[in-house]
Design a protein around this motif. Structure first.
Motif, PDB file in Angstrom:
ATOM      1  N   SER A  91      34.243 -17.398 -10.630  1.00 20.27           N
ATOM      2  CA  SER A  91      34.201 -18.533  -8.997  1.00 20.27           C
ATOM      3  C   SER A  91      34.261 -19.802  -9.175  1.00 20.27           C
ATOM      4  O   SER A  91      34.381 -20.403  -8.226  1.00 20.27           O
ATOM      5  N   HIS A  92      34.494 -20.038 -10.425  1.00 25.61           N
ATOM      6  CA  HIS A  92      34.496 -21.554 -10.851  1.00 25.61           C
ATOM      7  C   HIS A  92      36.433 -22.477 -10.950  1.00 25.61           C
ATOM      8  O   HIS A  92      36.516 -23.163 -10.983  1.00 25.61           O
ATOM      9  N   GLU A  93      36.775 -20.749 -11.551  1.00 27.85           N
ATOM     10  CA  GLU A  93      38.462 -21.306 -11.551  1.00 27.85           C
ATOM     11  C   GLU A  93      39.274 -21.216  -9.745  1.00 27.85           C
ATOM     12  O   GLU A  93      39.016 -20.955  -8.983  1.00 27.85           O
ATOM     13  N   PRO A  94      39.890 -22.989 -10.088  1.00 32.92           N
ATOM     14  CA  PRO A  94      40.936 -22.917  -9.493  1.00 32.92           C
ATOM     15  C   PRO A  94      41.606 -22.151  -8.627  1.00 32.92           C
ATOM     16  O   PRO A  94      42.800 -21.615  -9.952  1.00 32.92           O
ATOM     17  N   TYR A  95      42.072 -21.834  -7.525  1.00 36.60           N
ATOM     18  CA  TYR A  95      43.135 -21.153  -7.107  1.00 36.60           C
ATOM     19  C   TYR A  95      43.682 -21.951  -5.649  1.00 36.60           C
ATOM     20  O   TYR A  95      43.206 -23.087  -5.305  1.00 36.60           O
ATOM     21  N   TYR A  96      44.488 -21.770  -5.256  1.00 34.96           N
ATOM     22  CA  TYR A  96      45.467 -21.985  -4.165  1.00 34.96           C
ATOM     23  C   TYR A  96      44.751 -21.061  -2.889  1.00 34.96           C
ATOM     24  O   TYR A  96      44.902 -20.174  -2.828  1.00 34.96           O
ATOM     25  N   PRO A  97      43.702 -22.284  -1.814  1.00 29.91           N
ATOM     26  CA  PRO A  97      43.186 -21.215  -0.973  1.00 29.91           C
ATOM     27  C   PRO A  97      43.908 -20.674   0.498  1.00 29.91           C
ATOM     28  O   PRO A  97      43.415 -19.900   1.057  1.00 29.91           O
ATOM     29  N   ALA A  98      45.639 -20.834   0.037  1.00 30.31           N
ATOM     30  CA  ALA A  98      46.165 -20.629   2.063  1.00 30.31           C
ATOM     31  C   ALA A  98      45.249 -21.959   3.182  1.00 30.31           C
ATOM     32  O   ALA A  98      44.575 -21.912   2.918  1.00 30.31           O
ATOM     33  N   SER A  99      45.364 -20.120   4.494  1.00 28.35           N
ATOM     34  CA  SER A  99      44.510 -20.978   5.193  1.00 28.35           C
ATOM     35  C   SER A  99      43.053 -20.914   5.452  1.00 28.35           C
ATOM     36  O   SER A  99      42.331 -21.343   6.826  1.00 28.35           O
TER      37      SER A  99
ATOM     38  N   ASP B 147      50.282 -26.905  -1.817  1.00 26.14           N
ATOM     39  CA  ASP B 147      50.983 -28.043  -2.767  1.00 26.14           C
ATOM     40  C   ASP B 147      49.912 -27.927  -3.899  1.00 26.14           C
ATOM     41  O   ASP B 147      48.937 -27.233  -4.014  1.00 26.14           O
ATOM     42  N   PRO B 148      50.193 -28.835  -5.387  1.00 24.23           N
ATOM     43  CA  PRO B 148      49.431 -28.326  -5.910  1.00 24.23           C
ATOM     44  C   PRO B 148      48.216 -29.406  -6.474  1.00 24.23           C
ATOM     45  O   PRO B 148      47.863 -28.670  -7.352  1.00 24.23           O
ATOM     46  N   ASN B 149      48.373 -30.431  -5.877  1.00 19.50           N
ATOM     47  CA  ASN B 149      47.274 -31.166  -5.554  1.00 19.50           C
ATOM     48  C   ASN B 149      46.247 -30.834  -4.391  1.00 19.50           C
ATOM     49  O   ASN B 149      45.041 -31.016  -4.573  1.00 19.50           O
ATOM     50  N   HIS B 150      46.015 -28.633  -3.881  1.00 18.13           N
ATOM     51  CA  HIS B 150      45.542 -28.508  -3.205  1.00 18.13           C
ATOM     52  C   HIS B 150      45.242 -26.758  -3.294  1.00 18.13           C
ATOM     53  O   HIS B 150      45.280 -26.282  -3.036  1.00 18.13           O
TER      54      HIS B 150
ATOM     55  N   LEU C 264      52.437 -17.064  -0.870  1.00 18.35           N
ATOM     56  CA  LEU C 264      52.871 -16.410  -1.681  1.00 18.35           C
ATOM     57  C   LEU C 264      52.870 -16.943  -3.558  1.00 18.35           C
ATOM     58  O   LEU C 264      52.025 -15.879  -4.371  1.00 18.35           O
ATOM     59  N   LEU C 265      52.448 -18.437  -3.218  1.00 23.90           N
ATOM     60  CA  LEU C 265      50.720 -18.483  -4.147  1.00 23.90           C
ATOM     61  C   LEU C 265      50.206 -18.060  -4.027  1.00 23.90           C
ATOM     62  O   LEU C 265      49.752 -18.027  -5.336  1.00 23.90           O
ATOM     63  N   ALA C 266      49.289 -18.253  -3.167  1.00 21.65           N
ATOM     64  CA  ALA C 266      47.667 -18.323  -2.342  1.00 21.65           C
ATOM     65  C   ALA C 266      47.680 -16.873  -2.988  1.00 21.65           C
ATOM     66  O   ALA C 266      46.333 -16.360  -3.342  1.00 21.65           O
ATOM     67  N   GLY C 267      48.490 -15.640  -2.857  1.00 25.85           N
ATOM     68  CA  GLY C 267      48.269 -14.642  -2.212  1.00 25.85           C
ATOM     69  C   GLY C 267      47.021 -14.701  -1.569  1.00 25.85           C
ATOM     70  O   GLY C 267      47.153 -15.002   0.012  1.00 25.85           O
ATOM     71  N   ASN C 268      46.768 -13.844  -0.973  1.00 23.82           N
ATOM     72  CA  ASN C 268      45.938 -13.026   0.109  1.00 23.82           C
ATOM     73  C   ASN C 268      44.267 -13.725  -0.083  1.00 23.82           C
ATOM     74  O   ASN C 268      43.631 -13.377  -1.266  1.00 23.82           O
ATOM     75  N   THR C 269      44.085 -14.528   0.991  1.00 23.22           N
ATOM     76  CA  THR C 269      43.005 -14.751   0.869  1.00 23.22           C
ATOM     77  C   THR C 269      41.457 -15.362   1.665  1.00 23.22           C
ATOM     78  O   THR C 269      42.326 -14.992   3.061  1.00 23.22           O
ATOM     79  N   LEU C 270      40.493 -14.439   1.728  1.00 25.71           N
ATOM     80  CA  LEU C 270      39.795 -14.325   2.861  1.00 25.71           C
ATOM     81  C   LEU C 270      38.466 -14.748   3.010  1.00 25.71           C
ATOM     82  O   LEU C 270      37.852 -14.799   1.859  1.00 25.71           O
TER      83      LEU C 270
END
Length: 514
Positions: free
Chosen positions: A56-64, A167-170, A242-248
């Motif tokens: 839960s505290h690991e950073p991931y790409y969030p997408a939309s 974005d690498p910083n997002h 592609l980098l974030a995968g599915n986020t929900l």
């Protein structure tokens, strides 16, 4: 002698030496749940309790799902009827094949129309246009996003744009995203927009669609005619790159319990993971209002009077009556412990002097605030600044009070340069001898307990005295810190003839459940 017996009884109860008393183990925290996504969390929106977490505290790409934060900031800073004009930058600085509404440079829509396009259609050019309208530029809006995230308590995230494009910083953690969603779903305007399943773009608004256009929410769990519809679903947001995968992110409510599920870096299992999280939460947990269960906190004013902390015509302390804790379905409120924390963060309510943290075992299951407010008709500054004992006692006498309740009388004395803890008093020596006579382990336990209380009192007293908020609020009520403490101490001396713990220790001893 009565006081000695009272102390002895308290210690024996704590140490478990009362004959005939059966100890029942608290219900275990449910754990029969797993998800396929790399990261995820299930949080109760009312109590803030985390019911399940995975990385839960690991950073991931969030997408939309980023657009939840974007919408919240826009709602808080812009009027819904304001006009948004789409710039060339807003509509032409997008990744190929990204989700759009179809706006062109020069088109105009209201903030309201844009919010529906943002959350339902996930339109990226709309995210850019809203950011420019709200903050002047996309970069300036990103600064607002990070400021808001920090305000909400996020520590594992950073935002670089309003849309969620790679974005690498997002990036964001599941826990931080739950905090953001919690704030969003506590905002009525956000819920009104996000819970909608379709929206019509008005005719004549967009050059590309002169006759108007209807678009539908992407989140399938919200649509009743969809096979993935979830009963109780309120709203949410989908995301994919592609980098974030599915986020929900999804919010659902049943039986008075409102839950938030966050899934990050899913692998086409984001809907099944979310369903599994909700099923687990609604089946295995319950929301319990604090006011209905905890008589100590539901009668704060009476307890403060008993403890010698008098509000009277000057101040009044209250606890948020809407506070709740989240417990296992078979759990009991009697298994919950609570502590007071005086180190408040910037998001604490105005007038808060302490935060109550409720725990079930090692799980934080809810929080509430002790808030101080001026009573009606009180004029700040009416109390004279005086160190004269007689005057201080006269002022204290004008505040209604009760005599200390013997059953709840604090047993520890105020620490300081010229005072000693109750562990060194003759009374404690007698108690210690009695405990030794009863059982050696009882005496050791009592001594350890006394040392722990002394050390905790001393540490918290130092923090509290340093706390600038106390100084500020006392000044607003017409007291100096010295005078306020003096009033309490002198009044207690006049009433009981014995020395009592100081202001801060009385709060802690009165409200901390052991």
């Amino acid at each position: 002698m009565k006081r000695i017996l009272s102390i002895f009884l308290c210690l024996t109860l704590i140490l478990g030496f009362c004959p005939g008393q059966t100890a029942y183990a608290a219900a275990e925290w449910p754990s029969e749940i797993s998800i396929s996504a790399d990261g995820g969390i299930l949080m109760d929106i009312n109590s803030g309790a985390v019911l399940f977490e995975k990385n839960s505290h690991e950073p991931y790409y969030p997408a939309s799902i980023t657009k939840i934060l974007t919408a919240l900031i826009v709602i808080e800073n812009c009027g819904l009827d304001e006009t948004v004009t789409f710039s060339n930058t807003a509509v032409n600085s997008l990744e190929p094949n990204s989700s759009i509404l179809g706006a062109r440079a020069g088109d105009t829509l209201s903030v309201r129309d844009c919010l529906y396009a943002l959350l339902l259609q996930s339109a990226n050019e709309v995210a850019n246009a809203l950011a420019e309208h709200c903050a002047g530029s996309i970069d300036a809006f990103a600064e607002k996003m990070n400021e808001k995230a920090a305000e909400l308590g996020c520590t594992d995230s950073h935002f670089a744009n309003p849309s969620g494009l790679n974005d690498p910083n997002h990036y964001v953690s599941a826990y931080d995203m739950a905090l953001i969603a919690k704030a969003a779903f506590n905002n009525p305007t956000f819920v009104e927009v996000d819970s909608t399943t379709y929206y019509d773009v008005p005719a004549g608004k967009l050059k590309q669609y002169p006759d108007g256009w209807r678009y539908y929410a992407h989140h399938r769990m919200l649509r009743r005619n969809d096979s993935l519809y979830y009963d109780g679903a309120i709203g949410g947001k989908t995301g994919y790159t592609l980098l974030a995968g599915n986020t929900l992110v999804t919010c659902a409510e049943r039986d008075g319990m409102k839950l938030i599920a966050v899934v990050l870096n899913g692998h086409q299992t984001h809907y099944s993971d979310t369903k599994a999280l909700f099923d687990y939460g609604f089946k295995n947990f319950k929301s319990v209002p604090v006011a209905d269960q905890d008589s100590t906190y539901s009668k704060v004013a009476d307890d403060l009077t008993i403890s010698g902390i008098f509000s009277g015509s000057a101040t009044r302390l209250t606890v948020n009556k809407n506070s709740a804790v989240t417990l296992p379905a078979d759990g009991n409120f009697s298994d919950v412990t609570s502590t007071l924390d005086y180190d408040l963060t910037d998001d604490a309510p105005d007038g808060a002097i302490a935060r109550i943290d409720y725990r079930y075992g090692d799980k934080l299951v809810g929080q509430a605030y002790l808030e101080a407010t001026l009573t009606q008709g009180y004029v700040p500054g009416a109390v004279k600044q005086s160190t004269d004992t007689a005057e201080t006692e006269t002022v204290a006498e004008t505040v209604p009070s009760k005599a200390p309740d013997k059953k709840t009388e604090p047993s520890s004395k105020k620490t300081g340069s010229n005072k000693t803890s109750w562990t060194s008093s003759p009374a404690f020596g007698i108690v210690k001898k009695v405990l030794i006579a009863a059982a050696v382990i009882g005496a050791i336990g009592g001594a350890v307990f006394g040392i722990m209380i002394y050390q905790e009192n001393k540490a918290q007293n130092e923090r509290f005295l340093r706390h600038q908020r106390r100084e500020k609020r006392l000044k607003e009520w017409g007291y100096s810190s010295t005078e306020f403490d003096m009033i309490m101490e002198e009044h207690l001396r006049s009433k009981s003839g014995i020395k009592q713990p100081g202001f801060r220790e009385r709060l802690r001893d009165r409200f901390r459940r052991r």
